[in-house]
Design a protein around this motif. Structure first.
Motif, PDB file in Angstrom:
ATOM      1  N   CYS A 228       0.848  -1.187   0.000  1.00 13.03           N
ATOM      2  CA  CYS A 228       0.000   0.000   0.000  1.00 13.03           C
ATOM      3  C   CYS A 228       0.886   1.241   0.000  1.00 13.03           C
ATOM      4  CB  CYS A 228      -0.951   0.006   1.195  1.00 13.03           C
ATOM      5  SG  CYS A 228      -0.123   0.070   2.796  1.00 13.03           S
ATOM      6  N   GLY A 229       0.277   2.402   0.022  1.00 12.81           N
ATOM      7  CA  GLY A 229       1.023   3.653  -0.009  1.00 12.81           C
ATOM      8  C   GLY A 229       1.805   3.889   1.272  1.00 12.81           C
TER       9      GLY A 229
ATOM     10  N   ARG B 203       9.387  -1.832  -0.800  1.00 10.53           N
ATOM     11  CA  ARG B 203       7.967  -1.469  -0.832  1.00 10.53           C
ATOM     12  C   ARG B 203       7.416  -1.449   0.583  1.00 10.53           C
ATOM     13  NH1 ARG B 203       3.539  -1.618  -4.545  1.00 10.53           N
ATOM     14  NH2 ARG B 203       2.104  -0.165  -3.571  1.00 10.53           N
TER      15      ARG B 203
ATOM     16  N   LYS C 231      -6.287   4.152   3.711  1.00 10.20           N
ATOM     17  CA  LYS C 231      -5.251   4.802   4.515  1.00 10.20           C
ATOM     18  C   LYS C 231      -5.394   4.438   5.990  1.00 10.20           C
ATOM     19  CE  LYS C 231      -3.054   9.301   5.235  1.00 10.20           C
ATOM     20  NZ  LYS C 231      -3.075  10.736   4.869  1.00 10.20           N
TER      21      LYS C 231
END
Length: 457
Positions: A145-146, A163, A364
């Motif tokens: 994910c971000g 990552r 998020k």
């Protein structure tokens, strides 16, 4: 005359089989524990928070790999909505706002609701422990994910270096292909840290007492192959099938093999008994060294460890008991039993990634992502149960991807009465699976007075 009988409405859907499964879930009230337990603190304007949670869940079954697809896969299909008991569908952005409003208490509530659903519907919970061992596979899979997402840290993500993401831990009832537990962790968590909380949660879900634990096998890879982890499992009564964690110990133990036996099914692999006694474990353990030849001619080594006797392993593989007298067959049986992880939990992760878009939806907030992960585990189990409910030889070996893509997406016409209940399903006779699923669907829905027919050209 009763208006609910005489007044009908028709809706075409591209997911007629999924609509049938939705009608089955509605009639059995399978999802009622979610409505009773989950209380999301968000104001209701047009759709309740639970309505929006259900929209997200239905979209997963419809093959959506992103919540944005709710608009095209569910909102544009009123027939599918009604089959699941929804008279309309929330817009995708509103569904995402509801997920973002979820708190830690909502995650716990959904866990409890899924436990209740699993105990009512699953084969894993009703497993006959006296007749056979229950096999539980435990593992993690990366959820990239971000970098700004909560608990997004650097960790192991296959093929993705540097990552960030999270890890999804899973306990799978392998013989029944059902997800017992899914838990979300930070990206730097490894199985060595996640094993105990995952197993303890599975004990709660399956209500494992001492007698059931003694008839349960925990199978893990090297990530949980430490002496401490295995002794914790053994001391609780479990049987274990695992792989050694320590690289140094693997090198040392491999050197104690007196005779290497060629794998009859793979020319580049051989195995042999570790001659050094396994003294550090609270119960007897059998250890097998396995070596595989690399492209450069050198060998990669691993050590398998198992607390089961060969007489217990052979029935799990479906092999003849007489093979216990063949030394090569005995070694191959233990190695094969470990290899079957590939068709167990690893296949379940792959199927959910391909069929349910497991790694495609990133939120998020950690709690929002956790809620999506739990909805995904429920979707996985519903797909497995749907395959069992349909009981068709044609789809008996279908995985998650083919069930969602091919079976659920048989198109057709749905007829509803004035109470918005499905009364008839007319399958598209040109769909490849329509003919083979006609009789199983009729058998499935007959108790609910739902007629299933083939459409005429």
């Amino acid at each position: 005359m009763n208006e609910s009988i005489t007044t009908t409405t028709n809706h075409f859907t591209g997911c007629a089989i999924l609509a049938a499964i939705g009608a089955k879930l509605q009639q059995l009230d399978v999802l009622s524990p979610i409505r009773k337990r989950v209380q999301i603190r968000q104001k209701t304007i047009k759709h309740t928070p639970l309505d929006k949670l259900m929209d997200a869940f239905i979209s997963l079954l419809a093959g959506a790999h992103g919540l944005v697809e709710i608009n095209s896969r569910l909102r544009a299909d009123p027939g599918l909505q009604r089959a699941f008991g929804r008279t309309s569908c929330a817009e995708q952005s509103v569904v995402q706002e509801t997920l973002s409003a979820c708190a830690e208490e909502n995650v716990l509530q959904l866990h409890q609701a899924l436990d209740e659903i699993y105990r009512a519907q699953s084969q894993g919970f009703h497993h006959d422990y006296q007749a056979a061992f229950q096999l539980l596979d435990v593992d993690l899979t990366g959820m990239p994910c971000g970098p700004k997402a909560a608990f997004a840290t650097r960790g192991y993500f296959a093929g993705l270096y540097h990552r960030r993401g999270r890890q999804l831990g899973r306990v799978l009832a392998t013989q029944h292909e059902e997800v017992v537990v899914d838990q979300l962790f930070a990206g730097n968590v490894q199985l060595i840290k996640a094993l105990q909380p995952l197993v303890e949660t599975a004990e709660t879900t399956l209500q494992l007492d001492d007698a059931k634990r003694r008839r349960t096998i925990i199978r893990v890879d090297a990530g949980a192959g430490t002496e401490d982890d295995l002794n914790w499992l053994l001391s609780r009564g479990y049987e274990v099938m695992a792989k050694e964690y320590s690289g140094r110990r693997i090198t040392r133990l491999s050197q104690t093999v007196k005779e290497w036996v060629q794998d009859p099914t793979w020319s580049e692999r051989s195995f042999g008994w570790v001659s050094e006694e396994a003294a550090g474990y609270v119960r007897p353990m059998r250890r097998i060294a396995v070596r595989c030849r690399r492209r450069d001619g050198t060998f990669a080594y691993g050590i398998l460890m198992c607390s089961l006797s060969i007489e217990q392993v052979l029935p799990l593989l479906g092999w003849e008991a007489s093979q216990a007298a063949d030394p090569t067959a005995v070694l191959l049986a233990y190695v094969t039993f470990y290899d079957q992880r590939g068709g167990g939990i690893e296949t379940s992760f792959k199927g959910d990634k391909q069929g349910l878009g497991l790694t495609k939806r990133n939120k998020k907030r950690f709690e929002a992502q956790y809620m999506l992960a739990l909805l995904g585990s429920l979707a996985h189990n519903v797909v497995v149960w749907a395959r069992r409910w349909l009981n068709s030889p044609k789809i008996h070996r279908y995985g998650i991807l083919r069930m969602v893509r091919d079976v659920f997406h048989v198109s057709g016409l749905l007829r509803f009465n004035a109470l918005h209940q499905v009364v008839e399903i007319e399958l598209n006779q040109d769909a490849p699976l329509a003919h083979s699923l006609l009789y199983p669907l009729q058998e499935l829905l007959a108790p609910f007075q739902i007629v299933v027919i083939l459409g005429e050209t």
